[in-house]
Design a protein around this motif. Structure first.
Motif, short mmCIF file in Angstrom:
data_model
loop_
_atom_site.label_atom_id
_atom_site.label_comp_id
_atom_site.label_asym_id
_atom_site.label_seq_id
_atom_site.Cartn_x
_atom_site.Cartn_y
_atom_site.Cartn_z
N PHE A 1 0.85 -1.19 0.00
CA PHE A 1 0.00 0.00 0.00
C PHE A 1 0.89 1.24 0.00
O PHE A 1 1.83 1.33 0.79
CB PHE A 1 -0.85 -0.08 1.28
N GLU B 1 0.11 5.28 0.26
CA GLU B 1 -0.88 6.35 0.42
C GLU B 1 -0.18 7.70 0.31
O GLU B 1 1.01 7.82 0.65
CB GLU B 1 -1.54 6.21 1.81
N LEU C 1 0.57 10.12 2.15
CA LEU C 1 0.60 10.28 3.61
C LEU C 1 2.06 10.33 4.03
O LEU C 1 2.86 9.49 3.59
CB LEU C 1 -0.13 9.08 4.26
N GLY D 1 -6.60 4.53 1.64
CA GLY D 1 -6.33 5.29 2.84
C GLY D 1 -7.31 6.45 3.02
O GLY D 1 -8.15 6.78 2.18
N ASN D 2 -7.19 7.02 4.21
CA ASN D 2 -8.02 8.16 4.57
C ASN D 2 -7.90 9.29 3.54
O ASN D 2 -8.84 10.05 3.32
CB ASN D 2 -7.63 8.67 5.96
N TRP E 1 -4.93 14.11 6.79
CA TRP E 1 -3.68 14.07 7.56
C TRP E 1 -3.15 15.46 7.88
O TRP E 1 -2.01 15.60 8.34
CB TRP E 1 -2.63 13.23 6.81
N ASN F 1 -12.80 4.06 1.30
CA ASN F 1 -11.92 3.57 2.36
C ASN F 1 -12.54 3.80 3.72
O ASN F 1 -12.99 4.92 4.02
CB ASN F 1 -10.58 4.34 2.30
N GLU F 2 -12.58 2.76 4.54
CA GLU F 2 -13.00 2.86 5.95
C GLU F 2 -14.17 3.82 6.14
O GLU F 2 -14.11 4.74 6.98
CB GLU F 2 -11.81 3.27 6.83
N TRP G 1 -13.54 9.20 11.78
CA TRP G 1 -12.40 10.01 11.35
C TRP G 1 -12.38 10.20 9.83
O TRP G 1 -11.62 11.03 9.32
CB TRP G 1 -11.09 9.33 11.77
N TYR H 1 -4.77 -3.16 12.64
CA TYR H 1 -3.39 -2.91 13.06
C TYR H 1 -3.23 -3.41 14.49
O TYR H 1 -4.20 -3.45 15.26
CB TYR H 1 -3.08 -1.42 12.99
N GLU I 1 -5.42 -3.71 4.59
CA GLU I 1 -4.54 -2.95 5.50
C GLU I 1 -4.26 -3.83 6.70
O GLU I 1 -5.19 -4.13 7.47
CB GLU I 1 -5.17 -1.64 5.96
N TRP J 1 1.20 -1.12 14.14
CA TRP J 1 1.19 0.36 14.12
C TRP J 1 0.93 0.85 15.53
O TRP J 1 -0.17 0.70 16.03
CB TRP J 1 0.12 0.86 13.16
N LEU K 1 3.67 8.68 10.94
CA LEU K 1 3.51 7.21 11.07
C LEU K 1 4.81 6.46 10.78
O LEU K 1 4.81 5.40 10.16
CB LEU K 1 2.41 6.68 10.13
N GLN L 1 2.15 0.02 5.47
CA GLN L 1 2.25 0.38 4.07
C GLN L 1 3.60 -0.08 3.53
O GLN L 1 4.20 -0.96 4.15
CB GLN L 1 2.03 1.88 3.93
N ILE M 1 4.56 3.41 8.39
CA ILE M 1 4.35 2.04 8.90
C ILE M 1 4.77 1.00 7.85
O ILE M 1 3.96 0.21 7.37
CB ILE M 1 2.89 1.82 9.42
#
Ligand code: AHR
Length: 499
Positions: free
Chosen positions: A24, A26, A28, A70-71, A96, A171-172, A177, A243, A291, A295, A315, A348, A353
């Motif tokens: 992954f 991202e 980020l 990802g977020n 982020w 994603n999520e 969040w 995680y 994912e 973490w 991260l 990732q 991470i």
């Protein structure tokens, strides 16, 4: 302590989909900028990609890489990352709290993935956007030409379609969040409608619906059920994310957490099958654990990062030896669920991470967790066998039995190699593992790789890498098969081939 393992060629869990060794990237922290892309780096290639990083990624043989979040994806305008770089906007990136320069987008990333030997797993924004932008993106990426978005791609210098086969529907989306978080009903509806139009643009694509963000979500279970009731006919996979960490500093507890990973997978498979039955469907839904990782190390330092900078060090977990053992247990668990988990992404890949770390303008190196992933990806191919293991165990937390030996085995019919992966969870007892291999005909030991004997907190850095694999494992061939010595707290890869 004595342990035994029986292996039979026809006692199989299933074919291993190589995409379980996915990862992954991202937008980020320094995953993209300073990670895979750094035009001023001494190793940068013609497109600004770091070759030192690409070399490490290629070693991992990552068949598929999820992108761009990802977020991050839940606020992303994919168009920002296409066309002339000097005309791309700088945006406030709310997931982020940074500034996104858009110097890398799908135009560049699909090329990076090619250079890495990987396919792209592309996520669409279902936070602030919907079916319209998602179908335009599929058109941009996969339609040959003669339409608005396919011609924009061609005008941007990419005559041939990118042919991205695997797509994530957001994603999520259950997470508070998340930008544009949704209820299961809201998400189920928009995911179904988005899936329909994306597949109308390109019927060859495969789609992943969002499952719960982790096993601890209060809506876990009901989220999957509702989402699948809306999307079952349109999607091919449902996602799982989780995680782990060792904040308790208790190695017995930490290494037992892979049993939760296993039961998470089995619960989601059961929900998929329940919806299948309710819908009287012939289709089996598969799982994408897109994912997973350790973490927690960077949580405190991340709180000190000031918002609105470009590519800060977010991260950046520094992984130790115990993390490598735990990641080994998770990889073994993925192999043991090869019949249902068809894709998985170590989250990732670089700096965030990640198994690979870099310094801006400087070195790139392999963290401890790089090695179990490298071994599983290199040798855990072919068919996942169902090892019948007998061993002692321990109780910890809410678990009454945690086996000391965590193991999986893969048989590769192409080159007739057999590989056993094993972690010894015991802190002080050697496990003498007697393996019966009579069903395989004459085999010879190729090597017994290990990670063992390190301080649990030992880490690799730019300057020194103490945690690297060795071929110092003890395995003896016997009349029945092999006698394998598993040292306390060790990762073991025992490879057999034809004589
Ligand atoms: O991988 C880091 C973040 O973890 C991802 O952006 C998000 O999907 C998850 O919560």
């Amino acid at each position: 302590m004595y342990a035994s393992m029986k292996l039979r060629k026809d006692h199989q869990i299933g074919a291993i989909d190589n995409r379980i060794y996915g990862s992954f990237i991202e937008h980020l922290g320094r995953a993209v900028y300073g990670g895979i892309y750094e035009p001023d780096h001494p190793t940068a290639d013609d497109m600004g990609f770091r070759q030192d990083v690409l070399d490490l990624v290629r070693q991992l043989q990552v068949p598929i890489v999820r992108y761009p979040g990802g977020n991050f994806v839940s606020g992303y305008c994919w168009e920002d990352g296409t066309g002339p770089k000097d005309q791309r906007p700088r945006r406030l990136e709310l997931a982020w709290k940074v500034i996104e320069t858009n110097q890398v987008g799908i135009d560049e990333f699909q090329e990076w993935a090619k250079r890495a030997g990987s396919q792209v797993m592309m996520a669409v924004n279902l936070g602030t956007r919907g079916p319209e932008e998602a179908r335009n993106l599929v058109e941009y990426c996969n339609f040959p030409g003669g339409t608005l978005y396919s011609d924009k791609r061609r005008a941007n210098g990419f005559e041939e379609p990118f042919n991205i086969k695997t797509w994530c529907l957001g994603n999520e989306m259950d997470g508070p969040w998340q930008i544009g978080a949704k209820t299961a009903e809201e998400y189920g509806r928009i995911a179904a409608e988005t899936a329909k139009v994306m597949k109308w643009v390109d019927p060859t694509i495969e789609l992943v619906a969002c499952g719960s963000s982790n096993l601890g979500m209060p809506t876990f279970g009901s989220w999957e059920t509702t989402v699948l009731e809306h999307t079952y006919d349109y999607v091919d996979y449902i996602s799982l994310h989780n995680y782990y960490g060792n904040p308790e500093n208790d190695i017995r507890l930490f290494l037992s957490k892979s049993l939760d990973f296993d039961s998470f997978i089995k619960s989601v498979a059961a929900i998929c099958d329940a919806v299948k039955a309710k819908k009287h469907s012939d289709k089996t839904l598969y799982l994408s654990f897109d994912e997973w990782n350790v973490w927690y190390h960077s949580n405190e330092q991340d709180k000190a990062i000031e918002p609105w900078s470009v590519a800060p060090p977010q991260l950046e977990d520094v992984y130790n030896f115990e993390d490598a053992l735990f990641v080994g247990c998770l990889l073994i668990t993925l192999l043991k669920n090869a019949d249902r988990v068809k894709m998985a992404c170590l989250a990732q890949l670089v700096n965030v991470i990640a198994p690979i770390m870099t310094e801006n303008g400087g070195a790139a190196w392999a963290q401890t967790i790089f090695y179990p992933f490298l071994h599983a990806s290199a040798y855990g191919r072919g068919i996942s066998l169902c090892p019948e293991v007998t061993c002692e165990g321990y109780s910890v937390g809410d678990k009454s039995f945690v086996p000391f030996v965590e193991s999986a085995a893969s048989w590769n019919p192409d080159d007739e190699t057999l590989t056993i992966f094993a972690v010894n969870r015991s802190e002080d007892a050697v496990q003498q593992l007697a393996v019966s291999l009579e069903d395989f005909g004459p085999l010879t030991l190729i090597e017994h790789l290990t990670l063992q004997g390190h301080d649990l907190k030992a880490v690799n850095t730019a300057k020194s890498s103490p945690v690297v694999p060795k071929t110092d494992g003890e395995t003896k061939m016997t009349n029945e098969g092999a006698e394998i010595t598993l040292q306390p707290l060790s990762w073991n890869v025992i490879r057999f081939g034809r004589k």
